[in-house]
Write a protein that holds these residues in place. Structure first.
Motif, PDB file in Angstrom:
ATOM      1  N   ASN A   1      34.676 -26.023 -67.463  1.00 28.59           N
ATOM      2  CA  ASN A   1      34.061 -24.696 -67.585  1.00 28.59           C
ATOM      3  C   ASN A   1      33.062 -24.431 -66.460  1.00 28.59           C
ATOM      4  O   ASN A   1      32.808 -23.272 -66.127  1.00 28.59           O
ATOM      5  CB  ASN A   1      33.372 -24.538 -68.942  1.00 28.59           C
ATOM      6  CG  ASN A   1      34.360 -24.376 -70.070  1.00 28.59           C
ATOM      7  OD1 ASN A   1      35.474 -23.902 -69.870  1.00 28.59           O
ATOM      8  ND2 ASN A   1      33.972 -24.799 -71.259  1.00 28.59           N
TER       9      ASN A   1
ATOM     10  N   SER B   1      26.978 -26.087 -59.694  1.00 24.49           N
ATOM     11  CA  SER B   1      27.258 -25.288 -60.896  1.00 24.49           C
ATOM     12  C   SER B   1      26.333 -25.663 -62.039  1.00 24.49           C
ATOM     13  O   SER B   1      25.863 -24.797 -62.779  1.00 24.49           O
ATOM     14  CB  SER B   1      28.716 -25.468 -61.324  1.00 24.49           C
ATOM     15  OG  SER B   1      29.583 -24.940 -60.367  1.00 24.49           O
TER      16      SER B   1
ATOM     17  N   PHE C   1      23.789 -23.423 -64.188  1.00 24.10           N
ATOM     18  CA  PHE C   1      23.946 -23.410 -65.639  1.00 24.10           C
ATOM     19  C   PHE C   1      22.605 -23.665 -66.330  1.00 24.10           C
ATOM     20  O   PHE C   1      22.254 -22.985 -67.304  1.00 24.10           O
ATOM     21  CB  PHE C   1      24.975 -24.470 -66.058  1.00 24.10           C
ATOM     22  CG  PHE C   1      25.032 -24.708 -67.540  1.00 24.10           C
ATOM     23  CD1 PHE C   1      25.702 -23.829 -68.380  1.00 24.10           C
ATOM     24  CD2 PHE C   1      24.419 -25.824 -68.089  1.00 24.10           C
ATOM     25  CE1 PHE C   1      25.751 -24.055 -69.748  1.00 24.10           C
ATOM     26  CE2 PHE C   1      24.461 -26.057 -69.454  1.00 24.10           C
ATOM     27  CZ  PHE C   1      25.127 -25.169 -70.290  1.00 24.10           C
TER      28      PHE C   1
ATOM     29  N   ASN D   1      20.612 -20.655 -66.599  1.00 27.17           N
ATOM     30  CA  ASN D   1      21.348 -19.548 -67.233  1.00 27.17           C
ATOM     31  C   ASN D   1      21.805 -18.508 -66.217  1.00 27.17           C
ATOM     32  O   ASN D   1      21.760 -17.312 -66.480  1.00 27.17           O
ATOM     33  CB  ASN D   1      20.523 -18.884 -68.336  1.00 27.17           C
ATOM     34  CG  ASN D   1      20.431 -19.740 -69.570  1.00 27.17           C
ATOM     35  OD1 ASN D   1      21.370 -20.461 -69.900  1.00 27.17           O
ATOM     36  ND2 ASN D   1      19.298 -19.681 -70.242  1.00 27.17           N
ATOM     37  N   GLU D   2      22.248 -18.978 -65.060  1.00 28.13           N
ATOM     38  CA  GLU D   2      22.751 -18.095 -64.005  1.00 28.13           C
ATOM     39  C   GLU D   2      24.187 -18.471 -63.670  1.00 28.13           C
ATOM     40  O   GLU D   2      24.605 -19.610 -63.875  1.00 28.13           O
ATOM     41  CB  GLU D   2      21.887 -18.218 -62.748  1.00 28.13           C
ATOM     42  CG  GLU D   2      20.449 -17.785 -62.937  1.00 28.13           C
ATOM     43  CD  GLU D   2      19.609 -18.007 -61.688  1.00 28.13           C
ATOM     44  OE1 GLU D   2      20.169 -18.361 -60.624  1.00 28.13           O
ATOM     45  OE2 GLU D   2      18.384 -17.851 -61.775  1.00 28.13           O
ATOM     46  N   THR D   3      24.931 -17.509 -63.150  1.00 23.61           N
ATOM     47  CA  THR D   3      26.297 -17.764 -62.707  1.00 23.61           C
ATOM     48  C   THR D   3      26.270 -18.365 -61.306  1.00 23.61           C
ATOM     49  O   THR D   3      25.616 -17.830 -60.413  1.00 23.61           O
ATOM     50  CB  THR D   3      27.110 -16.450 -62.686  1.00 23.61           C
ATOM     51  OG1 THR D   3      27.079 -15.882 -63.999  1.00 23.61           O
ATOM     52  CG2 THR D   3      28.546 -16.704 -62.270  1.00 23.61           C
TER      53      THR D   3
ATOM     54  N   THR E   1      30.360 -18.868 -55.550  1.00 27.12           N
ATOM     55  CA  THR E   1      31.445 -19.666 -54.997  1.00 27.12           C
ATOM     56  C   THR E   1      30.918 -20.454 -53.803  1.00 27.12           C
ATOM     57  O   THR E   1      30.130 -19.949 -53.013  1.00 27.12           O
ATOM     58  CB  THR E   1      32.605 -18.749 -54.539  1.00 27.12           C
ATOM     59  OG1 THR E   1      33.033 -17.985 -55.663  1.00 27.12           O
ATOM     60  CG2 THR E   1      33.766 -19.553 -53.993  1.00 27.12           C
TER      61      THR E   1
END
Length: 143
Positions: free
Chosen positions: A14, A72, A76, A79-81, A84
Motif C-alpha cells: 500500500n 513513502s 505516511f 499523514n501526507e501522500t 512519485t
C-alpha cells in the motif's frame, strides 16, 4: 537494528507506487529517519526469476524500492501522500551473489544526504547475514 517485522506484505504494498507483479519489497523490519531495513522473500513467480535465480535487475529494483519505502513511510507518518520518486543515478553497484527462490533477502538503506527532494543513500543487501550486493543510489522526488 533488530529484525522484527514492522510492516507485512499488504501494508508495504500500500505504501509503494509499484503494483503486482512489480513489487520487490514485501516487508519492513526497521525504520528510522535516516535508515530502513526491508526484505523480500523470493518466489518462483517473481518476474525477475530465471531458472530459480533472482536476477541482477531484480536486486537493483529491490534496492530502489527499499529507498521508495523509506520515503513513502516518512510521508505516511505525517499523514501526507508521498510524491512519485525516480532513480537519479546509481553508483558503485556491486553484486557479489544472486539469491535463489525461497531465499529472503534484506536491504539496509542509510541516508547519506538529503536536500530539496534529492536523496543519496547507501544500500547493502544481505542473504543469511552475508553481503550479496551494495552500492549507492540517488533518488529524486517529482515536484
Amino acid at each position: 537494528m533488530e529484525t522484527t517485522i514492522v510492516l507485512e506484505k499488504e501494508a508495504v504494498e500500500n505504501l509503494l507506487p509499484q503494483k503486482f507483479p512489480f513489487v520487490m519489497v514485501d516487508r519492513m523490519f526497521a525504520y528510522s529517519e535516516t535508515s530502513l531495513i526491508s526484505g523480500l522473500n523470493i518466489k518462483k513467480d517473481n518476474i525477475f526469476v530465471d531458472q530459480n535465480i533472482f536476477l541482477e535487475a531484480g536486486l537493483i529494483e529491490h534496492m530502489a524500492q527499499s529507498v521508495a519505502l523509506h520515503t513513502s513511510y516518512q510521508f505516511f507518518l505525517k499523514n501526507e501522500t508521498a510524491p512519485t520518486g525516480y532513480i537519479g543515478s546509481l553508483k558503485d553497484i556491486e553484486i557479489k551473489k544472486l539469491p535463489e527462490i525461497t531465499d529472503t533477502i534484506q536491504s539496509t538503506i542509510t541516508i547519506l544526504q538529503e536536500f530539496a527532494g534529492i536523496t543519496m543513500v547507501n544500500i547493502v543487501t544481505t542473504l543469511n547475514d552475508e553481503e550479496i550486493a551494495k552500492g549507492q543510489m540517488k533518488t529524486v522526488l517529482a515536484k
